[in-house]
Design a protein around this motif. Structure first.
Motif, PDB file in Angstrom:
ATOM      1  N   ILE A  72       0.731  -1.263  -0.019  1.00 43.43           N
ATOM      2  CA  ILE A  72       0.064  -0.097   0.037  1.00 43.43           C
ATOM      3  C   ILE A  72       0.806   1.433   0.099  1.00 43.43           C
ATOM      4  CG2 ILE A  72      -1.797   1.399   1.164  1.00 43.43           C
ATOM      5  CD1 ILE A  72      -2.803  -1.292   2.135  1.00 43.43           C
ATOM      6  N   PRO A  73       0.509   2.018  -0.670  1.00 44.66           N
ATOM      7  CA  PRO A  73       1.317   3.477  -0.666  1.00 44.66           C
ATOM      8  C   PRO A  73       1.218   4.208   0.605  1.00 44.66           C
ATOM      9  CG  PRO A  73      -0.232   3.390  -3.043  1.00 44.66           C
ATOM     10  CD  PRO A  73      -0.421   2.138  -1.866  1.00 44.66           C
ATOM     11  N   GLY A  74       2.634   4.568   0.787  1.00 42.37           N
ATOM     12  CA  GLY A  74       2.421   5.281   2.048  1.00 42.37           C
ATOM     13  C   GLY A  74       2.559   4.474   3.323  1.00 42.37           C
ATOM     14  N   ALA A  75       2.537   2.995   3.325  1.00 42.75           N
ATOM     15  CA  ALA A  75       2.335   2.052   4.423  1.00 42.75           C
ATOM     16  C   ALA A  75       3.330   2.188   5.632  1.00 42.75           C
ATOM     17  CB  ALA A  75       2.026   0.709   3.824  1.00 42.75           C
ATOM     18  N   ASN A  76       4.500   2.713   4.975  1.00 42.89           N
ATOM     19  CA  ASN A  76       5.745   2.688   5.930  1.00 42.89           C
ATOM     20  C   ASN A  76       5.563   3.863   6.989  1.00 42.89           C
ATOM     21  OD1 ASN A  76       6.157   4.414   3.751  1.00 42.89           O
ATOM     22  ND2 ASN A  76       8.513   4.297   4.089  1.00 42.89           N
ATOM     23  N   LYS A  77       4.573   4.793   6.562  1.00 48.64           N
ATOM     24  CA  LYS A  77       4.268   5.892   7.419  1.00 48.64           C
ATOM     25  C   LYS A  77       3.126   5.843   8.043  1.00 48.64           C
ATOM     26  CE  LYS A  77       7.074   8.869   4.344  1.00 48.64           C
ATOM     27  NZ  LYS A  77       6.975  10.061   3.397  1.00 48.64           N
ATOM     28  N   VAL A  78       2.125   5.275   7.547  1.00 56.68           N
ATOM     29  CA  VAL A  78       0.973   5.058   8.236  1.00 56.68           C
ATOM     30  C   VAL A  78       0.901   3.995   9.495  1.00 56.68           C
ATOM     31  CG1 VAL A  78      -1.389   4.480   8.217  1.00 56.68           C
ATOM     32  CG2 VAL A  78      -0.468   5.720   6.268  1.00 56.68           C
ATOM     33  N   LYS A  79       0.353   4.595  10.724  1.00 58.39           N
ATOM     34  CA  LYS A  79       0.176   3.743  11.953  1.00 58.39           C
ATOM     35  C   LYS A  79      -1.043   3.257  12.093  1.00 58.39           C
ATOM     36  CE  LYS A  79       4.231   6.265  13.800  1.00 58.39           C
ATOM     37  NZ  LYS A  79       4.655   7.291  14.940  1.00 58.39           N
ATOM     38  N   ALA A  88      -4.930   8.730   8.312  1.00 59.50           N
ATOM     39  CA  ALA A  88      -3.970   7.928   7.596  1.00 59.50           C
ATOM     40  C   ALA A  88      -3.428   8.561   6.370  1.00 59.50           C
ATOM     41  CB  ALA A  88      -4.288   6.673   7.468  1.00 59.50           C
ATOM     42  N   GLY A  89      -4.276   9.550   5.640  1.00 52.68           N
ATOM     43  CA  GLY A  89      -3.983  10.310   4.524  1.00 52.68           C
ATOM     44  C   GLY A  89      -4.112   9.317   3.193  1.00 52.68           C
ATOM     45  N   LEU A  90      -4.889   8.069   3.315  1.00 52.54           N
ATOM     46  CA  LEU A  90      -5.277   7.240   2.436  1.00 52.54           C
ATOM     47  C   LEU A  90      -6.680   7.462   1.908  1.00 52.54           C
ATOM     48  CD1 LEU A  90      -4.007   3.827   4.227  1.00 52.54           C
ATOM     49  CD2 LEU A  90      -2.709   5.472   2.619  1.00 52.54           C
ATOM     50  N   ASP A  91      -6.685   7.127   0.499  1.00 52.70           N
ATOM     51  CA  ASP A  91      -7.731   7.350   0.024  1.00 52.70           C
ATOM     52  C   ASP A  91      -8.005   6.358  -1.486  1.00 52.70           C
ATOM     53  OD1 ASP A  91     -10.681   7.907  -0.726  1.00 52.70           O
ATOM     54  OD2 ASP A  91     -10.139  10.154  -0.263  1.00 52.70           O
ATOM     55  N   LEU A  92      -8.990   6.401  -2.085  1.00 49.02           N
ATOM     56  CA  LEU A  92      -8.971   5.466  -3.430  1.00 49.02           C
ATOM     57  C   LEU A  92      -8.726   6.418  -4.455  1.00 49.02           C
ATOM     58  CD1 LEU A  92     -12.372   3.439  -2.569  1.00 49.02           C
ATOM     59  CD2 LEU A  92      -9.972   2.581  -2.804  1.00 49.02           C
ATOM     60  N   ALA A 114      -6.068  -2.166  -2.115  1.00 43.79           N
ATOM     61  CA  ALA A 114      -4.563  -1.873  -1.951  1.00 43.79           C
ATOM     62  C   ALA A 114      -4.188  -1.486  -3.456  1.00 43.79           C
ATOM     63  CB  ALA A 114      -3.665  -3.058  -1.538  1.00 43.79           C
ATOM     64  N   ALA A 115      -4.477  -1.989  -4.366  1.00 43.11           N
ATOM     65  CA  ALA A 115      -4.112  -1.636  -5.744  1.00 43.11           C
ATOM     66  C   ALA A 115      -4.746  -0.289  -6.099  1.00 43.11           C
ATOM     67  CB  ALA A 115      -4.261  -2.736  -6.897  1.00 43.11           C
ATOM     68  N   LYS A 116      -5.857   0.219  -5.509  1.00 43.55           N
ATOM     69  CA  LYS A 116      -6.491   1.283  -5.852  1.00 43.55           C
ATOM     70  C   LYS A 116      -6.066   2.405  -4.916  1.00 43.55           C
ATOM     71  CE  LYS A 116     -10.488  -0.887  -6.241  1.00 43.55           C
ATOM     72  NZ  LYS A 116     -11.807  -1.323  -6.383  1.00 43.55           N
ATOM     73  N   THR A 117      -5.671   2.221  -3.855  1.00 45.49           N
ATOM     74  CA  THR A 117      -5.240   3.366  -2.828  1.00 45.49           C
ATOM     75  C   THR A 117      -4.314   4.156  -3.234  1.00 45.49           C
ATOM     76  OG1 THR A 117      -5.822   1.515  -1.177  1.00 45.49           O
ATOM     77  CG2 THR A 117      -4.538   3.377  -0.583  1.00 45.49           C
ATOM     78  N   ILE A 118      -4.190   5.280  -2.830  1.00 44.38           N
ATOM     79  CA  ILE A 118      -3.184   6.271  -3.096  1.00 44.38           C
ATOM     80  C   ILE A 118      -2.965   7.065  -1.520  1.00 44.38           C
ATOM     81  CG2 ILE A 118      -3.985   7.276  -5.321  1.00 44.38           C
ATOM     82  CD1 ILE A 118      -5.573   9.458  -4.171  1.00 44.38           C
ATOM     83  N   PHE A 119      -1.797   7.735  -1.391  1.00 42.20           N
ATOM     84  CA  PHE A 119      -1.364   8.192  -0.130  1.00 42.20           C
ATOM     85  C   PHE A 119      -1.098   9.713  -0.250  1.00 42.20           C
ATOM     86  CE2 PHE A 119       2.309   9.228   2.649  1.00 42.20           C
ATOM     87  CZ  PHE A 119       1.600   9.348   3.567  1.00 42.20           C
ATOM     88  N   GLU A 120      -1.783  10.511   0.449  1.00 41.80           N
ATOM     89  CA  GLU A 120      -1.555  11.968   0.266  1.00 41.80           C
ATOM     90  C   GLU A 120      -1.095  12.539   1.497  1.00 41.80           C
ATOM     91  OE1 GLU A 120      -4.888  14.107  -1.683  1.00 41.80           O
ATOM     92  OE2 GLU A 120      -5.925  12.418  -1.412  1.00 41.80           O
ATOM     93  N   PRO A 121       0.489  12.326   1.379  1.00 39.74           N
ATOM     94  CA  PRO A 121       1.358  13.074   2.426  1.00 39.74           C
ATOM     95  C   PRO A 121       0.732  14.206   3.433  1.00 39.74           C
ATOM     96  CG  PRO A 121       2.518  12.444   0.402  1.00 39.74           C
ATOM     97  CD  PRO A 121       1.288  12.582   0.045  1.00 39.74           C
ATOM     98  N   HIS A 122       0.165  15.252   2.561  1.00 38.38           N
ATOM     99  CA  HIS A 122      -0.165  16.468   3.294  1.00 38.38           C
ATOM    100  C   HIS A 122      -1.337  16.047   4.282  1.00 38.38           C
ATOM    101  CE1 HIS A 122      -2.799  16.185  -0.233  1.00 38.38           C
ATOM    102  NE2 HIS A 122      -3.667  16.994   0.414  1.00 38.38           N
TER     103      HIS A 122
END
Length: 324
Positions: A72-79, A88-92, A114-122
Motif C-alpha cells: 500500500i502506498p505510504g504504508a511505511n508512514k501510516v500507523k 492516515a492520508g489514504l484514499d481510493l 490496495a491496488a486502488k489506494t493512494i497516499f496523500e502525504p499532506h
C-alpha cells in the motif's frame, strides 16, 4: 420527548435510555425488535476489536501498516493509530470504489483495494474520513488472529452478549429473517423504491467492518454499553482509543465530545439510517433507526437528533453543533 422524536417524521424504531432506565421504546411502521443495516456505526465495534488486540499485546498503536500490507502506498508512514482516527492520508483513486464487482473473499477485496489506494502525504495526521481505513483494520485483525472478521465479530459481540437481532447482511436467509431485518427504501420521484438486496450485499462485502452488520436497537444499545463500560476494554484502552482532537474529534469509530462527555455515531446507506448518541458512561443512550430514507435529508435529521440529545442531557440548544 416523544413528540420531538415523532416530529422528525422518521418511520422506524426508537429507543431512549436515561440514567440507565428505558424512557422510550417504540416503533413507527416497524417493531421495536426490527433490525436495520447500521452502516458506519459498525466502525466503533471494529475499532474495539483492534484495540483489544493492542490490549493483549498482539498489536501496537505505533505499528506501521507496512507490517501487514507493504504494497500500500505510504504504508511505511501510516500507523495503526492513524487508521483508527481517520488520519492516515489514504484514499481510493478518483473514480474507483471499494472492493470488486463480483465478491470472491475478504482478502481478495483488500488486495483489490490496495491496488486502488493512494497516499496523500499532506493529509497524514490530519482528519480525512474514508471507510478504507477500517477495511484495512479488519484485514490486520484477521492476519493477527488467523480468523475472519465475521468470526471475530461473532466471538466478540454476538455470542457473549447473546444478541438476538444481529446478523451479517450476507447470512443465510433463515438467519436474516430471524433477525427481523426490513428492506431498505429510498424515496425518489414521489415513491419509496426498495433497495435491491444484491446491490446492498455487494456494498456490505466491500465495506466489511464499516457497514455489513444489521442490528436492532436493543442489540445496538447492548454493544454500546459493552464498548464504553463493559469488560471488553480496560479504562486505559478506552482512554487511548477515544482520545481525539479537532476538527472532528473522531477516533475509535465515534465522534468524541469531551465537553458534553458523549459519543456519537451515524450510519446511512442502502436505504437505512442509524443515529446513535450516548453519554461516555452509557447511562443515557438515544438510538433512532429507519429503513425509509430520502436523499438530502440525512444531515438535517442528524442536526435535529443532536438537539433532542442535548435536551435529554438538559443542555442548551446553542451546543447542538458540538456533536459529530
Amino acid at each position: 420527548m416523544r413528540q420531538q422524536v415523532d416530529a422528525l417524521g422518521i418511520k422506524g424504531s426508537i429507543l431512549v435510555i436515561k440514567n440507565g432506565k428505558i424512557m422510550l421504546n417504540y416503533a413507527l411502521g416497524n417493531n421495536t425488535d426490527t433490525s436495520y443495516l447500521i452502516n458506519s456505526v459498525q466502525k466503533s465495534m471494529t475499532a474495539a476489536i483492534v484495540m483489544r488486540l493492542v490490549q493483549e499485546g498482539k498489536l501496537s498503536l505505533q505499528d506501521k501498516l507496512s507490517q501487514f500490507y507493504p504494497q500500500i502506498p505510504g504504508a511505511n508512514k501510516v500507523k495503526i493509530k492513524n487508521l483508527l482516527a481517520m488520519t492516515a492520508g489514504l484514499d481510493l483513486k478518483p473514480g474507483t470504489k471499494l472492493g470488486r464487482k463480483h465478491f470472491i473473499s475478504d482478502s481478495d477485496n483488500i488486495r483489490c483495494d490496495a491496488a486502488k489506494t493512494i497516499f496523500e502525504p499532506h493529509l497524514l495526521n490530519k482528519w480525512h474520513y474514508s471507510s478504507l481505513n477500517y477495511v484495512y483494520l479488519c484485514g490486520i485483525a484477521s492476519q493477527i488472529t488467523k480468523k475472519s472478521y465475521e468470526r471475530l465479530f461473532r466471538q466478540t459481540y454476538v455470542r457473549p452478549l447473546r444478541l438476538r437481532q444481529t446478523e451479517f447482511l450476507w447470512s443465510k436467509p433463515g438467519k436474516i429473517i430471524a433477525s427481523h431485518l426490513v428492506p431498505g427504501m429510498i424515496y425518489r420521484k414521489g415513491r419509496y423504491d426498495v433497495v435491491k438486496h444484491k446491490a446492498a450485499l455487494k456494498d456490505a462485502h466491500n465495506e466489511l467492518g464499516a457497514g455489513s452488520v444489521v442490528m436492532s436497537n436493543h442489540d445496538l444499545a447492548k454493544v454500546i454499553h459493552y464498548l464504553l463500560v463493559g469488560k471488553l476494554l480496560t479504562k486505559k484502552s478506552r482512554m487511548l482509543l477515544y482520545r481525539a482532537g479537532p476538527p472532528a474529534y473522531y477516533n475509535g469509530g465515534f465522534y468524541n465530545n469531551n465537553k458534553l462527555q458523549t459519543k456519537t455515531a451515524n450510519g446511512a446507506g442502502q436505504g437505512y439510517y442509524t443515529f446513535m448518541r450516548s453519554t461516555n458512561n452509557a447511562q443515557t443512550i438515544l438510538i433512532i433507526q429507519s429503513n425509509k430514507t430520502r436523499e438530502g435529508e440525512f444531515d438535517q435529521l442528524k442536526g435535529q437528533i443532536n438537539q433532542i440529545m442535548l435536551e435529554l442531557l438538559g443542555r442548551k440548544a446553542r451546543s447542538a453543533n458540538m456533536f459529530g
